[in-house]
Design a protein around this motif. Structure first.
Motif, PDB file in Angstrom:
ATOM      1  N   LYS A  87      -4.860 -11.840  -7.564  1.00  0.00           N
ATOM      2  CA  LYS A  87      -5.361 -13.029  -8.255  1.00  0.00           C
ATOM      3  C   LYS A  87      -4.706 -13.174  -9.628  1.00  0.00           C
ATOM      4  O   LYS A  87      -4.257 -14.264 -10.009  1.00  0.00           O
ATOM      5  N   LEU A  88      -4.617 -12.088 -10.390  1.00  0.00           N
ATOM      6  CA  LEU A  88      -4.045 -12.145 -11.738  1.00  0.00           C
ATOM      7  C   LEU A  88      -2.555 -12.485 -11.710  1.00  0.00           C
ATOM      8  O   LEU A  88      -2.071 -13.258 -12.540  1.00  0.00           O
ATOM      9  N   ILE A  89      -1.832 -11.923 -10.753  1.00  0.00           N
ATOM     10  CA  ILE A  89      -0.397 -12.219 -10.639  1.00  0.00           C
ATOM     11  C   ILE A  89      -0.201 -13.683 -10.250  1.00  0.00           C
ATOM     12  O   ILE A  89       0.640 -14.374 -10.835  1.00  0.00           O
ATOM     13  N   LYS A  90      -0.985 -14.156  -9.279  1.00  0.00           N
ATOM     14  CA  LYS A  90      -0.898 -15.567  -8.881  1.00  0.00           C
ATOM     15  C   LYS A  90      -1.134 -16.476 -10.074  1.00  0.00           C
ATOM     16  O   LYS A  90      -0.404 -17.443 -10.286  1.00  0.00           O
ATOM     17  N   GLU A  91      -2.145 -16.164 -10.865  1.00  0.00           N
ATOM     18  CA  GLU A  91      -2.463 -16.985 -12.040  1.00  0.00           C
ATOM     19  C   GLU A  91      -1.329 -16.972 -13.058  1.00  0.00           C
ATOM     20  O   GLU A  91      -1.058 -17.980 -13.698  1.00  0.00           O
ATOM     21  N   SER A  92      -0.644 -15.840 -13.197  1.00  0.00           N
ATOM     22  CA  SER A  92       0.424 -15.770 -14.194  1.00  0.00           C
ATOM     23  C   SER A  92       1.682 -16.553 -13.760  1.00  0.00           C
ATOM     24  O   SER A  92       2.548 -16.817 -14.590  1.00  0.00           O
TER      25      SER A  92
ATOM     26  N   THR B 260       0.857  -1.180   0.000  1.00  0.00           N
ATOM     27  CA  THR B 260       0.000   0.000   0.000  1.00  0.00           C
ATOM     28  C   THR B 260       0.889   1.224   0.000  1.00  0.00           C
ATOM     29  O   THR B 260       1.741   1.375   0.876  1.00  0.00           O
ATOM     30  N   ASN B 261       0.720   2.067  -1.004  1.00  0.00           N
ATOM     31  CA  ASN B 261       1.461   3.324  -1.069  1.00  0.00           C
ATOM     32  C   ASN B 261       0.474   4.442  -0.738  1.00  0.00           C
ATOM     33  O   ASN B 261      -0.437   4.713  -1.519  1.00  0.00           O
ATOM     34  N   ILE B 262       0.657   5.077   0.421  1.00  0.00           N
ATOM     35  CA  ILE B 262      -0.295   6.097   0.862  1.00  0.00           C
ATOM     36  C   ILE B 262      -0.301   7.323  -0.056  1.00  0.00           C
ATOM     37  O   ILE B 262      -1.226   8.118  -0.008  1.00  0.00           O
ATOM     38  N   ASN B 263       0.731   7.449  -0.902  1.00  0.00           N
ATOM     39  CA  ASN B 263       0.798   8.580  -1.821  1.00  0.00           C
ATOM     40  C   ASN B 263       0.117   8.311  -3.159  1.00  0.00           C
ATOM     41  O   ASN B 263       0.084   9.178  -4.014  1.00  0.00           O
ATOM     42  N   LYS B 264      -0.393   7.089  -3.340  1.00  0.00           N
ATOM     43  CA  LYS B 264      -1.021   6.726  -4.610  1.00  0.00           C
ATOM     44  C   LYS B 264      -2.430   6.203  -4.372  1.00  0.00           C
ATOM     45  O   LYS B 264      -2.662   5.430  -3.458  1.00  0.00           O
ATOM     46  N   LYS B 265      -3.358   6.634  -5.230  1.00  0.00           N
ATOM     47  CA  LYS B 265      -4.705   6.072  -5.220  1.00  0.00           C
ATOM     48  C   LYS B 265      -4.715   4.953  -6.248  1.00  0.00           C
ATOM     49  O   LYS B 265      -4.337   5.148  -7.404  1.00  0.00           O
ATOM     50  N   ARG B 266      -5.112   3.755  -5.847  1.00  0.00           N
ATOM     51  CA  ARG B 266      -5.115   2.602  -6.742  1.00  0.00           C
ATOM     52  C   ARG B 266      -6.157   2.750  -7.840  1.00  0.00           C
ATOM     53  O   ARG B 266      -7.231   3.279  -7.619  1.00  0.00           O
ATOM     54  N   PHE B 267      -5.827   2.238  -8.999  1.00  0.00           N
ATOM     55  CA  PHE B 267      -6.755   2.176 -10.118  1.00  0.00           C
ATOM     56  C   PHE B 267      -7.376   0.781 -10.186  1.00  0.00           C
ATOM     57  O   PHE B 267      -8.576   0.634 -10.307  1.00  0.00           O
ATOM     58  N   PHE B 268      -6.542  -0.254 -10.112  1.00  0.00           N
ATOM     59  CA  PHE B 268      -7.005  -1.639 -10.129  1.00  0.00           C
ATOM     60  C   PHE B 268      -7.035  -2.160  -8.690  1.00  0.00           C
ATOM     61  O   PHE B 268      -6.079  -1.961  -7.946  1.00  0.00           O
ATOM     62  N   PRO B 269      -8.110  -2.824  -8.293  1.00  0.00           N
ATOM     63  CA  PRO B 269      -8.199  -3.336  -6.913  1.00  0.00           C
ATOM     64  C   PRO B 269      -7.065  -4.316  -6.589  1.00  0.00           C
ATOM     65  O   PRO B 269      -6.684  -5.143  -7.418  1.00  0.00           O
ATOM     66  N   VAL B 270      -6.558  -4.241  -5.363  1.00  0.00           N
ATOM     67  CA  VAL B 270      -5.462  -5.099  -4.918  1.00  0.00           C
ATOM     68  C   VAL B 270      -5.824  -6.571  -5.077  1.00  0.00           C
ATOM     69  O   VAL B 270      -5.015  -7.366  -5.566  1.00  0.00           O
TER      70      VAL B 270
END
Length: 157
Positions: free
Chosen positions: A53-58, A38-48
């Protein structure tokens, strides 16, 4: 003793450049833990949770790779996970200046941690998460920059 590396980042999204760093890092380490921080200076675009899930699958074919999400200081998380190394990719000298400062602070927090920098493969150097987000936000196809396909439901959010 296993050589464990933590590969931290916001991974918003996780790109082919990130994937390449992990794949190449596996020749150096017994295990790589991809840590979505979590980077408090950035607002996420894609949900964590979606990215996790996508990284695990790759990497589902590789039991040397784990994916976690975390809050807190990266160096403290590395220590808790038993990782003695932080793996980072560098695209250019700007990345180096930024990453060098962070690596010094990580050593302050966890004296035994070593940061290992891998230079991005030349054909992947132009790719950044922020560029991919901008392209995606404005309806462009980003498949060639990602090691997975984004779910269709994200296109409407």
């Amino acid at each position: 003793m296993k050589n464990i590396a933590l590969f931290p980042g916001s991974f918003d999204p996780f790109t082919k450049g990130h994937h390449d760093i992990v794949a190449r890092g596996l020749t150096l380490f017994d295990e790589i833990i991809i840590g979505i921080g979590t980077n408090i200076n950035k607002k996420r675009f894609f949900p964590v949770k979606v990215m996790e899930k996508l990284i695990k699958e790759s990497f589902e074919e590789n039991d040397q790779v784990r994916v976690i999400s975390y809050d807190g200081l990266t160096a403290q998380v590395a220590r808790e996970l038993g990782a003695r190394y932080i793996l980072r990719g560098l695209r250019n000298t700007t990345d180096f200046e930024y990453e060098n400062a962070i690596s010094q602070v990580n050593r302050y927090v966890y004296e035994e941690i070593e940061t290992i920098f891998l230079i991005t493969s030349p054909h992947l150097a132009p790719i950044s998460s922020s560029i991919v987000r901008d392209l995606y936000r404005y309806g462009q196809n980003v498949d060639e920059f990602l090691p997975y396909r984004l779910p269709a439901e994200l296109a409407t959010s």
